[in-house]
Each structure stands twice: as structure tokens, then as C-alpha cells.
Design a protein around this motif. Structure first.
Motif, short mmCIF file in Angstrom:
data_model
loop_
_atom_site.label_atom_id
_atom_site.label_comp_id
_atom_site.label_asym_id
_atom_site.label_seq_id
_atom_site.Cartn_x
_atom_site.Cartn_y
_atom_site.Cartn_z
N LEU A 319 -0.94 -19.58 50.28
CA LEU A 319 0.05 -20.22 50.67
C LEU A 319 2.13 -20.25 50.62
O LEU A 319 2.30 -19.76 50.98
N LEU A 320 1.84 -19.54 48.97
CA LEU A 320 3.42 -19.85 48.37
C LEU A 320 3.57 -17.92 48.35
O LEU A 320 4.97 -17.73 48.62
N MET A 321 2.27 -17.57 48.44
CA MET A 321 2.41 -16.31 47.67
C MET A 321 2.80 -15.44 49.73
O MET A 321 3.71 -14.69 50.47
N GLU A 322 1.99 -16.52 51.13
CA GLU A 322 2.54 -16.46 52.18
C GLU A 322 3.98 -16.46 52.40
O GLU A 322 4.48 -15.87 53.22
N LEU A 323 3.94 -17.59 52.02
CA LEU A 323 5.93 -18.60 52.07
C LEU A 323 6.86 -17.58 51.66
O LEU A 323 7.97 -17.82 51.72
N ILE A 324 6.85 -17.87 50.30
CA ILE A 324 7.83 -17.54 49.39
C ILE A 324 8.48 -15.91 48.47
O ILE A 324 9.22 -15.56 48.37
N TRP A 331 -4.38 -13.49 50.52
CA TRP A 331 -5.41 -12.96 49.72
C TRP A 331 -4.92 -12.56 48.39
O TRP A 331 -6.21 -12.76 47.64
N GLN A 332 -3.85 -12.38 48.88
CA GLN A 332 -3.22 -12.02 47.41
C GLN A 332 -3.06 -13.30 46.29
O GLN A 332 -3.27 -13.37 45.01
N GLY A 333 -2.53 -14.68 47.04
CA GLY A 333 -2.52 -16.04 46.45
C GLY A 333 -3.68 -16.81 46.04
O GLY A 333 -3.52 -16.75 45.62
N LEU A 334 -5.20 -15.46 47.09
CA LEU A 334 -6.25 -16.27 46.70
C LEU A 334 -6.96 -15.86 44.64
O LEU A 334 -7.00 -16.27 44.48
N ILE A 335 -6.77 -14.48 45.26
CA ILE A 335 -6.52 -14.15 43.62
C ILE A 335 -5.57 -14.30 42.56
O ILE A 335 -6.20 -14.95 41.35
N LEU A 336 -4.33 -14.80 42.66
CA LEU A 336 -3.95 -14.90 41.60
C LEU A 336 -3.97 -15.97 41.60
O LEU A 336 -3.81 -16.26 40.29
N GLY A 337 -4.40 -17.40 42.55
CA GLY A 337 -4.34 -18.53 41.83
C GLY A 337 -5.91 -18.65 40.92
O GLY A 337 -6.05 -19.35 40.24
N GLY A 338 -6.63 -17.84 41.21
CA GLY A 338 -7.97 -18.35 41.16
C GLY A 338 -7.77 -17.86 39.26
O GLY A 338 -8.19 -18.73 38.60
N CYS A 339 -7.56 -16.45 39.41
CA CYS A 339 -6.91 -16.27 37.86
C CYS A 339 -6.15 -17.08 37.22
O CYS A 339 -6.34 -17.30 35.62
N ALA A 340 -5.34 -18.02 37.34
CA ALA A 340 -4.16 -17.82 36.71
C ALA A 340 -5.45 -19.81 36.47
O ALA A 340 -5.08 -20.49 35.79
N ALA A 341 -6.00 -20.61 37.58
CA ALA A 341 -6.73 -21.37 36.89
C ALA A 341 -7.90 -21.51 36.22
O ALA A 341 -7.88 -21.53 34.78
N LEU A 389 1.74 -10.13 35.41
CA LEU A 389 1.14 -8.60 35.65
C LEU A 389 0.45 -8.98 37.10
O LEU A 389 0.54 -7.43 37.76
N LEU A 390 -0.12 -9.44 37.39
CA LEU A 390 -0.29 -9.49 39.36
C LEU A 390 0.66 -8.98 40.60
O LEU A 390 0.56 -8.60 41.51
N LEU A 391 1.34 -10.25 40.03
CA LEU A 391 2.72 -10.15 40.63
C LEU A 391 3.46 -8.67 40.88
O LEU A 391 3.89 -8.26 41.93
N ALA A 392 3.84 -7.97 40.01
CA ALA A 392 4.30 -6.91 39.33
C ALA A 392 3.18 -5.62 39.96
O ALA A 392 3.38 -4.35 40.88
N ALA A 393 1.42 -5.84 40.49
CA ALA A 393 0.26 -5.04 40.79
C ALA A 393 1.06 -4.70 42.32
O ALA A 393 1.03 -4.81 42.96
N PHE A 394 1.19 -6.69 42.64
CA PHE A 394 1.37 -6.63 43.97
C PHE A 394 2.41 -6.49 44.99
O PHE A 394 2.27 -6.16 46.07
N VAL A 395 3.31 -7.03 44.28
CA VAL A 395 4.80 -7.16 44.99
C VAL A 395 6.14 -6.14 44.41
O VAL A 395 6.74 -5.86 44.39
N GLY A 396 5.35 -5.68 44.02
CA GLY A 396 5.76 -4.49 42.07
C GLY A 396 6.93 -5.97 41.20
O GLY A 396 7.03 -6.87 41.38
#
Length: 397
Positions: A319-324, A331-341, A389-396
């Protein structure tokens, strides 16, 4: 009841022959005569209670010869030994402890019941879930959230000050517990100064300068420790370098996320997915947890709770990757959330290992319902470099 004389004086012992008033022999050592001022000397009426006077229990009384059929039946020694009524708990023939006994009244044949007070039961204390005060924990969590949001969206650099303060307190808590429980003397001054340098250089100059600050902090720890005797030198500097990496260097990735153009949004994403991991794991584990995840490290964690934490964190991340986040996808948020957990759970288990080795429950007591600052940073610190690292890879970056 009329007053009792302060010192009735020695009373003559009753004769050993039969009592004409009662028609039964009196025991040697029992007293007769008036016990109160308004009583007249004379024979005891049938049905009236008598009073047995026992000698005070002292070393002299134990060694002195006693008369009568039982110990303590000697004559009243003086004002220092108060009379004890027959039938009192502890007197031969008396009731058991806790049962009512009878005190002779000044009127023959009349007895006044005196009940022993029953012990008051102590109120049972309510056990908090998880061993913590949930109301205090929620209140402190809301207060910390308000401070974070206010510092993020008013002046972005102000949040860096909040991070520096939290890291400094966390370094102090960890080094204090090491010194108290293991007698490990990790130098505090170079660790705090180096931590501030890592966070500041990471925010204004980038990750290369933050890494250089970590190396210089390690050298400063080695030099600072040389002022002490050489015993346990290697142990102390090893603990110091570990502390420098574990607390301020991992927190530097929070400063790196903050430095981006959309830094406040990235910090919000990072914090929410980590909090959702802890919240989901607690809620699902409390309701459905059956299989222990790591019973020797953290008996309260379950595999069902881990699954709940991963699921809630992935949902929040999508939700947050798509909205903010600009350019972010669900789908990037799914990966990021799973790794963060996963990393949040590993960080929690890692600090649980440290606390079990130290033999403590919490790193501190600064936050009611939570423990210390390090007890709140345990899942955030290892999650920060993964999210950065994931944010840098997904959106810079």
C-alpha cells in the motif's frame, strides 16, 4: 470491665485437699482469691471461669523449677509477666490458632468471646500480557510516533537530531550493561562521538564517508582503551567495535534514507513496515501461536506469529509503495515488506541472544512498558540497511 491492678502481688497457692465449694481437688499451682478490685474474697461459684497465670518465658524461667502438672504453673512472678487467660491459643487445653477463645469477665459465670482476626488475603495482581504494562507501552508508542512525525514533516534535519539522541542513549545502555554484567569496559566517549560523526556524514556526504567514520571510530576505541591496564584489552576493544557497528553504523542507513528528496516518505515506509511486522507477529502469535520459533532464544515467538508479521508487513509495504513513494509499485512493496519482516525478527532474536548472555530482561528502563531505547531499536537497526538498499534498487537513492 473494671481495671486490673498493676501489681496484684504474690497469691497463696490453693491447698492440695478437696475444695469444699466445688467438691473436687484443686491442682497444685492454681490461684484462688479475687482477680479484680470489685470482687469479694470467697469461694468460686460453680460455672465461673478461672485464670491461669503463666511465668514469662525467659532463660531464667526455663532454668527455674516449676510446680504444678505442666511447665509454667508457678506463682505469678510480678508485673513483668502479664496474666494469660485459660483457653487462650497456645495454652494447654486451649483452642487452635485462629479459633475464638473466651476471656473471663468480672462477673462469675459470664464470659466474653474474643475472636482472633483472620489474616487478610493479599489482592492478586493482574498479570500483564507478555510481562509488560500494555497501557504504558501504548502511551509511550503514541508519544514517540508524535515526536517522529513532527520532526519529519516540520524540519527534516530535526529528525536527524532525534536519531542521534536515540543512538547515543542506545550506545550508553549497551556499554553500561556490558560493564555491569560482564565487566567489559567498552570506551563510551569515542563510541558516542564516532556515532554522531557516522550519522552526520551519512546524511550530508553519503555512505562512503559514513564507512570512513566507522573505521576511524574503531581506531579511536583502540587508542582510548590504551589509557587503562592491558588486562582484557582485546576483549574491551572488540566489544567497542561491535557496539560501533551494531548501533550507530546501522542507524546511519536511516540518515541515508532521510537524505533523499522524498526522505520523510521513505522513513514513514521504513517505520510502518517494521512496526507492522512486530504487531502482526504479536497479534497472530497470541491468538493462534502453537509452534515455537526459537524456544531457547525467545520462547514467546511462534512460527504462526512470524507468518502473521510477514503478511501484515507485506500488505503495508504494498500500500505505501503505491501511495507515497514516487515511482513505486505494489509488488515492490510486497518484496520490501517481506524482507523487512524477516530482518526485524532476526534483529529481535539477535538482541534476545545478547540479553540472555547478559542475564537481563531489558536493556534499560527509560521507556515505561518498553524497557530501554535498545529494546525498541532491536528490530529497526538491522531492517534499515535492507530497506535502504531495496528502495535504492527500486526507485533510486
Amino acid at each position: 470491665m473494671p481495671p486490673v491492678p498493676a501489681d496484684p502481688g504474690p497469691q497463696p497457692a490453693a491447698p492440695s485437699g478437696p475444695d469444699p465449694a466445688e467438691g473436687s481437688p484443686r491442682e497444685t499451682g492454681r490461684l484462688s482469691g479475687p482477680l479484680f478490685r470489685d470482687e469479694q474474697p470467697g469461694a468460686v461459684e460453680p460455672g465461673a471461669s478461672e485464670t491461669v497465670v503463666l511465668r514469662a518465658i525467659t532463660d531464667d524461667a526455663r532454668s527455674a523449677p516449676v510446680g504444678g502438672d505442666y511447665p509454667g504453673a508457678a506463682a505469678y512472678p510480678g508485673p513483668s509477666a502479664p496474666p494469660v487467660a485459660a483457653g487462650h491459643p497456645g495454652v494447654p487445653g486451649g483452642p487452635a490458632a485462629g479459633q475464638p477463645f473466651l476471656v473471663p469477665s468480672s462477673y462469675p459465670g459470664q464470659e466474653t468471646p474474643v475472636a482472633q482476626p483472620d489474616p487478610q488475603p493479599q489482592p492478586a495482581q493482574r498479570k500483564q500480557r507478555g510481562g509488560r504494562n500494555l497501557q504504558a507501552a501504548i502511551g509511550v508508542g503514541v508519544g514517540l510516533g508524535a515526536v517522529i512525525v513532527a520532526s519529519l514533516f516540520v524540519v527534516k534535519a530535526l529528525f536527524l537530531v532525534v536519531v542521534i539522541a536515540a543512538v547515543s542513549v542506545g550506545v550508553w545502555e549497551l556499554t553500561s550493561r556490558l560493564a555491569e554484567r560482564k565487566e567489559i569496559k567498552a570506551p563510551l566517549v569515542p563510541l558516542v562521538a564516532g556515532g554522531i560523526a557516522m550519522l552526520a556524514t551519512g546524511y550530508w556526504s553519503g555512505v562512503q564517508w559514513a564507512a570512513a567514520s566507522l573505521a576511524l571510530t574503531g581506531l579511536a576505541v583502540m587508542v582510548w582503551r590504551m589509557a587503562e591496564p592491558p588486562e582484557n584489552y582485546l576483549r574491551d576493544i572488540t566489544a567497542g567495535i561491535f557496539t560501533a557497528f551494531y548501533v550507530p553504523f546501522l542507524a546511519t542507513f536511516v540518515a541515508l534514507m532521510l537524505a533523499a528528496d522524498d526522505g520523510p516518505q521513505r522513513i514513514v515506509l521504513f517505520l510502518i513496515v517494521t512496526v507492522c511486522s512486530d504487531t502482526g507477529a504479536y497479534a497472530v502469535g497470541y491468538k493462534f501461536g502453537r509452534t515455537k520459533l526459537a524456544p531457547t532464544i525467545s520462547p514467546g515467538k511462534t512460527r504462526e506469529g512470524l507468518a502473521g508479521g510477514i503478511g501484515l508487513s507485506m500488505l503495508a509495504g504494498a500500500l505505501l509503495m503505491e501511495l507515497i513513494i514516487d515511482g513505486g509499485s505494489w509488488w515492490q512493496g510486497l518484496i520490501l515488506g517481506g524482507c523487512a519482516a524477516v530482518t526485524a525478527t532476526l534483529g529481535d532474536l539477535g538482541e534476545s541472544m545478547i540479553k540472555r548472555d547478559l542475564g537481563i530482561k531489558d536493556m534499560g528502563t527509560l521507556l515505561p512498558g518498553h524497557g530501554g531505547i535498545m529494546d525498541r531499536l532491536d528490530s529497526l537497526l538491522p531492517t534499515a540497511p535492507v530497506v535502504w538498499l531495496l528502495l535504492a534498487a527500486f526507485v533510486g537513492s
